[in-house]
Design a protein around this motif. Sequence first.
Motif, PDB file in Angstrom:
ATOM      1  N   SER A  28       2.506   4.986  -6.422  1.00  0.00           N
ATOM      2  CA  SER A  28       3.911   4.915  -6.056  1.00  0.00           C
ATOM      3  C   SER A  28       4.296   3.463  -5.836  1.00  0.00           C
ATOM      4  CB  SER A  28       4.118   5.721  -4.764  1.00  0.00           C
ATOM      5  OG  SER A  28       5.363   5.428  -4.194  1.00  0.00           O
ATOM      6  N   SER A  51       5.575   2.312  -3.337  1.00  0.00           N
ATOM      7  CA  SER A  51       5.280   1.964  -1.949  1.00  0.00           C
ATOM      8  C   SER A  51       3.790   1.918  -1.641  1.00  0.00           C
ATOM      9  CB  SER A  51       5.986   2.931  -0.999  1.00  0.00           C
ATOM     10  OG  SER A  51       5.600   4.250  -1.276  1.00  0.00           O
ATOM     11  N   ASP A  52       2.960   2.045  -2.657  1.00  0.00           N
ATOM     12  CA  ASP A  52       1.508   1.970  -2.463  1.00  0.00           C
ATOM     13  C   ASP A  52       1.067   0.514  -2.422  1.00  0.00           C
ATOM     14  OD1 ASP A  52       1.397   4.685  -2.463  1.00  0.00           O
ATOM     15  OD2 ASP A  52       0.402   4.879  -4.398  1.00  0.00           O
ATOM     16  N   ASP A  53       1.460  -0.169  -1.360  1.00  0.00           N
ATOM     17  CA  ASP A  53       1.030  -1.542  -1.158  1.00  0.00           C
ATOM     18  C   ASP A  53       0.794  -1.762   0.338  1.00  0.00           C
ATOM     19  OD1 ASP A  53       3.551  -2.069   0.085  1.00  0.00           O
ATOM     20  OD2 ASP A  53       4.402  -2.689  -1.833  1.00  0.00           O
ATOM     21  N   GLY A  70       3.997  -1.586   2.564  1.00  0.00           N
ATOM     22  CA  GLY A  70       4.571  -0.254   2.700  1.00  0.00           C
ATOM     23  C   GLY A  70       3.762   0.638   3.624  1.00  0.00           C
ATOM     24  N   ARG A 121       3.984  -0.524   7.263  1.00  0.00           N
ATOM     25  CA  ARG A 121       5.236  -0.098   7.891  1.00  0.00           C
ATOM     26  C   ARG A 121       5.146   1.352   8.358  1.00  0.00           C
ATOM     27  NH1 ARG A 121       7.496  -3.076   3.851  1.00  0.00           N
ATOM     28  NH2 ARG A 121       7.870  -1.244   2.563  1.00  0.00           N
TER      29      ARG A 121
END
Length: 144
Positions: free
Chosen positions: A32, A34-36, A39, A42
Amino acid sequence: MTAMNDLSIRSATAADLDEVLAFWKTAAEGTSISDDSDGVARLVARDADALILAEVDGVLVGTVIAGFDGWRCHLYRLAVHPGRRRRGVGSALLAAAEERFTALGGRRADAMVLDRNASAHHAWRAGGYGPEPQWSRWVKHLSG
């Protein structure tokens, strides 16, 4: 085969994030945006119990994100190591997520499930989830 009593379930910490991201490259079906690190950091900073991990002897074998926005329960990133599938890891993670949701007052959980990930559909159905025809998500009504 791993016995269920060897499995431990816990919330992730900031120290786990690199391992989780590497795990998803092996165990999750696709990635995704946001797979970092930022992310996932958070997520854990906002809700420390949302990212649930399954381990056997300290080795990560599964994850699920159990997010609750105060109204609805959302499941993401149910991932089990390919060598540990069909041994109850996914079921244990879903049970932990549902326990969390019930404690928070959640009454219905929905899950993001890739249509193309047919091998995961069995696990979701076994957990009592199923597609809702009017939505492109899978849901389960929780007791309460």
